[in-house]
Design a protein around this motif. Structure first.
Motif, PDB file in Angstrom:
ATOM      1  N   MET A  33      -5.873   4.057 -12.458  1.00 24.08           N
ATOM      2  CA  MET A  33      -5.023   5.247 -12.470  1.00 24.08           C
ATOM      3  C   MET A  33      -5.595   6.339 -11.572  1.00 24.08           C
ATOM      4  O   MET A  33      -4.860   7.004 -10.838  1.00 24.08           O
ATOM      5  N   LYS A  34      -6.908   6.510 -11.607  1.00 24.14           N
ATOM      6  CA  LYS A  34      -7.542   7.508 -10.743  1.00 24.14           C
ATOM      7  C   LYS A  34      -7.369   7.143  -9.276  1.00 24.14           C
ATOM      8  O   LYS A  34      -7.061   7.985  -8.437  1.00 24.14           O
ATOM      9  N   LYS A  35      -7.576   5.867  -8.955  1.00 26.09           N
ATOM     10  CA  LYS A  35      -7.420   5.415  -7.568  1.00 26.09           C
ATOM     11  C   LYS A  35      -5.990   5.587  -7.089  1.00 26.09           C
ATOM     12  O   LYS A  35      -5.754   6.057  -5.977  1.00 26.09           O
ATOM     13  N   LEU A  36      -5.038   5.194  -7.922  1.00 28.01           N
ATOM     14  CA  LEU A  36      -3.632   5.279  -7.545  1.00 28.01           C
ATOM     15  C   LEU A  36      -3.206   6.734  -7.338  1.00 28.01           C
ATOM     16  O   LEU A  36      -2.535   7.056  -6.362  1.00 28.01           O
ATOM     17  N   SER A  37      -3.618   7.609  -8.234  1.00 28.35           N
ATOM     18  CA  SER A  37      -3.192   9.009  -8.139  1.00 28.35           C
ATOM     19  C   SER A  37      -3.869   9.768  -7.003  1.00 28.35           C
ATOM     20  O   SER A  37      -3.335  10.765  -6.524  1.00 28.35           O
ATOM     21  N   ILE A  51       1.003   0.787   1.293  1.00 26.08           N
ATOM     22  CA  ILE A  51       1.979   0.662   0.209  1.00 26.08           C
ATOM     23  C   ILE A  51       1.710  -0.596  -0.610  1.00 26.08           C
ATOM     24  O   ILE A  51       1.812  -0.574  -1.846  1.00 26.08           O
ATOM     25  N   MET A  52       1.359  -1.697   0.046  1.00 26.83           N
ATOM     26  CA  MET A  52       1.049  -2.929  -0.679  1.00 26.83           C
ATOM     27  C   MET A  52      -0.132  -2.716  -1.628  1.00 26.83           C
ATOM     28  O   MET A  52      -0.146  -3.227  -2.749  1.00 26.83           O
ATOM     29  N   LYS A  53      -1.119  -1.954  -1.187  1.00 22.33           N
ATOM     30  CA  LYS A  53      -2.283  -1.655  -2.034  1.00 22.33           C
ATOM     31  C   LYS A  53      -1.853  -0.855  -3.266  1.00 22.33           C
ATOM     32  O   LYS A  53      -2.289  -1.132  -4.385  1.00 22.33           O
ATOM     33  N   MET A  54      -0.957   0.110  -3.063  1.00 19.49           N
ATOM     34  CA  MET A  54      -0.480   0.913  -4.189  1.00 19.49           C
ATOM     35  C   MET A  54       0.365   0.072  -5.142  1.00 19.49           C
ATOM     36  O   MET A  54       0.250   0.213  -6.362  1.00 19.49           O
ATOM     37  N   LYS A  55       1.185  -0.824  -4.595  1.00 18.77           N
ATOM     38  CA  LYS A  55       1.982  -1.706  -5.442  1.00 18.77           C
ATOM     39  C   LYS A  55       1.076  -2.649  -6.234  1.00 18.77           C
ATOM     40  O   LYS A  55       1.340  -2.944  -7.398  1.00 18.77           O
ATOM     41  N   ASP A  56      -0.001  -3.115  -5.604  1.00 17.45           N
ATOM     42  CA  ASP A  56      -0.948  -3.997  -6.281  1.00 17.45           C
ATOM     43  C   ASP A  56      -1.633  -3.281  -7.445  1.00 17.45           C
ATOM     44  O   ASP A  56      -1.773  -3.844  -8.528  1.00 17.45           O
ATOM     45  N   MET A  57      -2.032  -2.035  -7.218  1.00 16.84           N
ATOM     46  CA  MET A  57      -2.653  -1.265  -8.304  1.00 16.84           C
ATOM     47  C   MET A  57      -1.669  -1.070  -9.452  1.00 16.84           C
ATOM     48  O   MET A  57      -2.044  -1.172 -10.621  1.00 16.84           O
ATOM     49  N   SER A  58      -0.410  -0.810  -9.117  1.00 20.03           N
ATOM     50  CA  SER A  58       0.617  -0.655 -10.145  1.00 20.03           C
ATOM     51  C   SER A  58       0.796  -1.950 -10.940  1.00 20.03           C
ATOM     52  O   SER A  58       0.914  -1.918 -12.168  1.00 20.03           O
ATOM     53  N   LEU A  73       6.633   5.073  -9.091  1.00 20.83           N
ATOM     54  CA  LEU A  73       5.801   4.508  -8.026  1.00 20.83           C
ATOM     55  C   LEU A  73       6.321   4.924  -6.652  1.00 20.83           C
ATOM     56  O   LEU A  73       5.533   5.275  -5.763  1.00 20.83           O
ATOM     57  N   VAL A  74       7.629   4.909  -6.464  1.00 20.04           N
ATOM     58  CA  VAL A  74       8.218   5.323  -5.181  1.00 20.04           C
ATOM     59  C   VAL A  74       7.814   6.763  -4.871  1.00 20.04           C
ATOM     60  O   VAL A  74       7.395   7.073  -3.750  1.00 20.04           O
ATOM     61  N   HIS A  75       7.902   7.644  -5.861  1.00 18.26           N
ATOM     62  CA  HIS A  75       7.511   9.041  -5.634  1.00 18.26           C
ATOM     63  C   HIS A  75       6.013   9.177  -5.375  1.00 18.26           C
ATOM     64  O   HIS A  75       5.595   9.994  -4.544  1.00 18.26           O
ATOM     65  N   PHE A  76       5.213   8.400  -6.054  1.00 17.58           N
ATOM     66  CA  PHE A  76       3.767   8.405  -5.809  1.00 17.58           C
ATOM     67  C   PHE A  76       3.475   7.993  -4.361  1.00 17.58           C
ATOM     68  O   PHE A  76       2.639   8.605  -3.688  1.00 17.58           O
ATOM     69  N   ILE A  77       4.145   6.953  -3.901  1.00 20.82           N
ATOM     70  CA  ILE A  77       3.940   6.476  -2.528  1.00 20.82           C
ATOM     71  C   ILE A  77       4.370   7.545  -1.537  1.00 20.82           C
ATOM     72  O   ILE A  77       3.638   7.849  -0.584  1.00 20.82           O
ATOM     73  N   LEU A  78       5.551   8.117  -1.735  1.00 21.34           N
ATOM     74  CA  LEU A  78       6.025   9.170  -0.822  1.00 21.34           C
ATOM     75  C   LEU A  78       5.050  10.343  -0.774  1.00 21.34           C
ATOM     76  O   LEU A  78       4.776  10.889   0.292  1.00 21.34           O
ATOM     77  N   ASN A  79       4.502  10.725  -1.924  1.00 23.26           N
ATOM     78  CA  ASN A  79       3.554  11.845  -1.962  1.00 23.26           C
ATOM     79  C   ASN A  79       2.216  11.503  -1.321  1.00 23.26           C
ATOM     80  O   ASN A  79       1.453  12.398  -0.971  1.00 23.26           O
ATOM     81  N   SER A  80       1.937  10.231  -1.160  1.00 27.57           N
ATOM     82  CA  SER A  80       0.664   9.835  -0.543  1.00 27.57           C
ATOM     83  C   SER A  80       0.741   9.820   0.986  1.00 27.57           C
ATOM     84  O   SER A  80      -0.277   9.661   1.652  1.00 27.57           O
ATOM     85  N   LEU A  81       1.949   9.982   1.524  1.00 28.80           N
ATOM     86  CA  LEU A  81       2.128   9.934   2.979  1.00 28.80           C
ATOM     87  C   LEU A  81       1.775  11.281   3.603  1.00 28.80           C
ATOM     88  O   LEU A  81       2.011  12.332   2.997  1.00 28.80           O
ATOM     89  N   PRO A  82       1.252  11.281   4.834  1.00 29.36           N
ATOM     90  CA  PRO A  82       0.848  12.530   5.486  1.00 29.36           C
ATOM     91  C   PRO A  82       2.049  13.350   5.976  1.00 29.36           C
ATOM     92  O   PRO A  82       3.206  12.906   5.917  1.00 29.36           O
ATOM     93  N   SER A  83       1.775  14.531   6.508  1.00 31.73           N
ATOM     94  CA  SER A  83       2.827  15.461   6.924  1.00 31.73           C
ATOM     95  C   SER A  83       3.702  14.925   8.049  1.00 31.73           C
ATOM     96  O   SER A  83       4.845  15.362   8.183  1.00 31.73           O
ATOM     97  N   LYS A  84       3.224  13.988   8.834  1.00 30.11           N
ATOM     98  CA  LYS A  84       4.074  13.462   9.912  1.00 30.11           C
ATOM     99  C   LYS A  84       5.268  12.681   9.350  1.00 30.11           C
ATOM    100  O   LYS A  84       6.208  12.387  10.074  1.00 30.11           O
ATOM    101  N   TYR A  85       5.245  12.364   8.063  1.00 28.92           N
ATOM    102  CA  TYR A  85       6.362  11.695   7.399  1.00 28.92           C
ATOM    103  C   TYR A  85       7.272  12.695   6.674  1.00 28.92           C
ATOM    104  O   TYR A  85       8.105  12.296   5.872  1.00 28.92           O
ATOM    105  N   THR A  86       7.142  13.982   6.947  1.00 26.15           N
ATOM    106  CA  THR A  86       7.915  15.003   6.248  1.00 26.15           C
ATOM    107  C   THR A  86       9.416  14.792   6.408  1.00 26.15           C
ATOM    108  O   THR A  86      10.169  14.865   5.435  1.00 26.15           O
TER     109      THR A  86
END
Length: 151
Positions: A33-37, A51-58, A73-86
């Motif tokens: 949970m700590k790693k994923l968050s 994303i595959m790593k995050m799905k694996d942790m889930s 999980l989708v929102h967690f992944i989106l929040n993990s993306l940098p500003s160039k994905y805004t």
């Protein structure tokens, strides 16, 4: 290794081993949970691998009976993306449809490719001055570095 008391019956021993793994599962779930968050995309790998790593942790958390919904999980992944994905994130948030983690993966890979093609490439060039320097006959003397943009 000494954490299980001496047992005279196999059934007692197996039960003692199971009890040890229950506490290990809790610690593993906490660690996952700590790693994923705290996971963020840092461009050291592809967005697909991230994303595959995050799905694996889930999936590992689900196997430990810690359920994470697909939407979460989708929102967690989106929040993990940098500003160039805004712009990509805004696009997702303005659409009525919700994506699965697999659909998000596919869309992010496409966005990564689009961003790669948009980014100008640059080359650093240094030239060598053949004149001798005070440091010695063979010591090189470099002129100012020039940066060239290639589109």
């Amino acid at each position: 290794m000494g954490s299980i008391l001496e047992c005279h019956k196999a059934k007692e021993f197996i039960q003692a081993v199971e009890e040890q793994f229950v506490s290990s599962d809790k610690a593993l779930a906490s660690t996952l949970m700590k790693k994923l968050s705290s996971k963020t995309f840092d461009n050291s790998r592809s967005v697909r691998e991230h994303i595959m790593k995050m799905k694996d942790m889930s999936a590992q958390l689900k196997s430990l009976e810690v359920d994470i919904s697909e939407s979460f999980l989708v929102h967690f992944i989106l929040n993990s993306l940098p500003s160039k994905y805004t712009h990509f994130k805004i696009s997702y948030n303005t659409h009525k449809d919700k994506w699965s983690a697999n659909e998000l993966l596919s869309m992010c890979v496409q966005e990564e490719e689009r961003l790669k093609h948009e980014m100008p490439q640059s080359v650093h060039m240094a030239t060598h001055d053949k004149e001798r320097t005070k440091r010695g006959k063979n010591a090189p003397h470099f002129k100012k570095e020039n940066k060239l943009s290639i589109k």
